[in-house]
Write a protein that holds these residues in place. Structure first.
Motif, PDB file in Angstrom:
ATOM      1  N   TYR A  22       0.826  -1.152  -0.082  1.00  0.00           N
ATOM      2  CA  TYR A  22      -0.037  -0.127  -0.109  1.00  0.00           C
ATOM      3  C   TYR A  22       1.003   1.278  -0.041  1.00  0.00           C
ATOM      4  O   TYR A  22       1.687   1.413   0.996  1.00  0.00           O
ATOM      5  N   LYS A  54      -8.827   1.161   3.173  1.00  0.00           N
ATOM      6  CA  LYS A  54      -9.245  -0.185   3.517  1.00  0.00           C
ATOM      7  C   LYS A  54      -7.871  -0.896   4.254  1.00  0.00           C
ATOM      8  O   LYS A  54      -8.051  -2.043   4.707  1.00  0.00           O
ATOM      9  N   MET A  55      -6.750  -0.411   4.131  1.00  0.00           N
ATOM     10  CA  MET A  55      -5.509  -0.973   4.468  1.00  0.00           C
ATOM     11  C   MET A  55      -5.737  -1.605   6.019  1.00  0.00           C
ATOM     12  O   MET A  55      -5.256  -2.528   6.174  1.00  0.00           O
ATOM     13  N   SER A  60      -8.267  -6.912   5.936  1.00  0.00           N
ATOM     14  CA  SER A  60      -7.263  -6.520   5.249  1.00  0.00           C
ATOM     15  C   SER A  60      -6.158  -7.438   4.967  1.00  0.00           C
ATOM     16  O   SER A  60      -5.766  -8.429   5.737  1.00  0.00           O
ATOM     17  N   SER A 251      -1.101  -7.357   9.598  1.00  0.00           N
ATOM     18  CA  SER A 251      -2.300  -7.983   8.727  1.00  0.00           C
ATOM     19  C   SER A 251      -1.658  -9.003   7.582  1.00  0.00           C
ATOM     20  O   SER A 251      -2.299  -9.805   7.010  1.00  0.00           O
TER      21      SER A 251
END
Length: 326
Positions: A22, A54-55, A60, A251
Motif C-alpha cells: 500500500y 481499507k488498509m 485486510s 495483517s
C-alpha cells in the motif's frame, strides 16, 4: 480429500509468492519488475485512495505500507498496526536513527528540511540555524506551512528532542511572530512566495528545489534559481532529516516475502533507482543520490533518533495549538 489438500497447498504456494504494498505514491515500475524478476514474488501496488483507506480493515490483506514522514509511521505504531521486520540485512544497512528500534518501520530514503531565502534581500549569515528563524530581524519576512502539516510537526518535535520544550516554545512563538502571512500552501508555495516578494525566507524539503528546477513552468524554474539554500545548524547538531519509509503490517499473510521486498529496496541498485526520481538521499551509504540533489552540496545531518522525534510529536502539536498557530 487428497484433492482438497492439494488445492489448499497450491493456494498457500501462490500466497507465498505474492505481496500487497500500500503506497499512496505508488512504486516505480522498474523496481516492481526487478523485484519480481529476482525473487519470483509478485507485488501488487495499491495506491487508489479508496483502497488505501481499507488498509487497516479487519479483513485486510495488506503486507506492507510505504509512506512519508516518521509521524505517519508513529500513528500506525500507536494504533498497533505494525509488526517487526527482523532482518540482519536491514540492520546492516539502515542507520539506527533512521528506523524503529524493533524495525516496525524502516527508512528507505531521507530528505533535509532546508531554509531558502531571497538572495537579493537577505544576508545568509542571518539565517544559518533553525533558531535564527525566530529572530526579530525577520519580522514579516518568514513563510511557513500550517502547523498541522507533518513536516512542520516533525521539525518542531526535533527541536523539542534536541533543546527541550521551553526553547522549542520560544522558537515556535518567534516564528509565528515573524510570519509574512497566515500559513498556507505546500512547500513549493513557500518558495514561490519568496520569489514573488511576499516573504524573504521560507522552509521546505530539499527535493522540492529540484522539483521546481525540473518543472515545465518557466516561473518555477526561475523561482528555484532565485533562491539561496541553507542546510541549517551545520556548526551544531546538523540539519533535520526525515524519511520516506516502509513498514511491515500485522495483517501480512506473507511476512517472509514482505521482508525480502524491504531488503531488496535497500540494495544499492534499488536505492539509486528510488532516489533518481524522488531526489531524496539514499539510506544505503554505498548508493549515490541523483546528480541534481548532490549538486546542492554535502551537509551535516542531525543524527538524533527519529524514534525520539516521534515521541515528541504530540508535544509539538500541543505547543503550536497553545500559541495560536494555524
Amino acid at each position: 480429500m487428497k484433492k482438497l489438500l492439494l488445492t489448499a497447498a497450491f493456494a498457500c504456494m501462490a500466497l507465498a509468492n505474492e505481496i500487497n504494498l500500500y503506497s499512496g505514491k505508488g512504486l516505480d515500475p522498474k523496481l516492481a519488475n526487478m523485484f519480481e524478476s529476482q525473487t519470483g514474488i509478485k507485488i501488487n501496488i495499491i495506491k487508489d485512495k479508496e483502497q488505501m483507506a481499507k488498509m487497516n480493515a479487519p479483513d485486510s490483506k495488506a503486507d506492507l505500507f510505504m509512506g512519508m514522514d516518521v509521524s505517519t509511521f508513529a500513528k500506525l505504531q500507536n494504533d498497533d498496526k505494525l509488526a517487526p521486520a527482523k532482518s540482519k540485512i536491514i540492520d546492516s544497512i539502515v542507520p539506527a536513527n533512521l528506523k524503529d528500534k524493533n524495525n516496525e518501520w524502516i527508512g528507505l530514503s531521507k530528505r533535509a528540511r532546508v531554509i531558502v531565502y531571497d538572495k537579493k534581500a537577505i544576508d545568509p549569515k542571518l539565517i544559518q540555524n533553525y533558531e535564527d528563524l525566530a529572530k526579530p530581524e525577520l519580522k514579516g519576512k518568514l513563510l511557513m506551512r500550517t502547523s498541522n502539516v507533518s513536516f512542520n510537526r516533525s521539525l518542531l518535535a526535533s527541536i523539542i528532542a534536541n533543546d527541550g520544550e521551553d526553547k522549542a516554545k520560544e522558537w515556535a512563538k518567534g516564528t509565528l511572530n515573524n510570519l509574512a502571512r497566515d500559513p498556507k500552501g505546500g512547500d513549493r508555495e513557500q518558495a514561490r512566495g519568496v520569489y514573488e516578494g511576499i516573504g524573504a525566507v521560507g522552509v521546505m524539503n530539499s527535493y522540492y528545489i529540484i522539483t521546481l528546477l525540473n518543472s515545465k513552468k518557466q516561473s518555477d524554474q526561475e523561482t528555484a534559481k532565485s533562491l539561496g539554500v541553507i542546510f541549517p545548524n551545520q556548526d551544531g547538531r546538523g540539519t533535520h532529516i526525515n524519511i520516506t519509509g516502509i513498514a511491515l503490517l500485522k495483517s501480512s499473510q506473507n511476512k517472509d516475502a514482505a521482508i525480502k521486498f524491504i531488503e531488496f529496496m535497500l540494495s544499492k541498485e534499488a536505492q539509486e533507482i528510488l532516489v533518481s526520481t524522488s531526489h531524496e538521499y539514499p539510506v544505503n551509504k554505498d548508493a549515490k543520490p541523483s546528480k541534481e540533489i548532490a549538486a546542492l552540496g554535502k551537509f551535516k545531518e542531525d543524527s538524533i533518533s527519529l524514534n525520539k522525534v516521534a515521541n515528541e510529536l504530540e508535544n509539538a502539536q500541543k505547543i503550536y495549538k497553545e500559541l495560536g498557530w494555524k
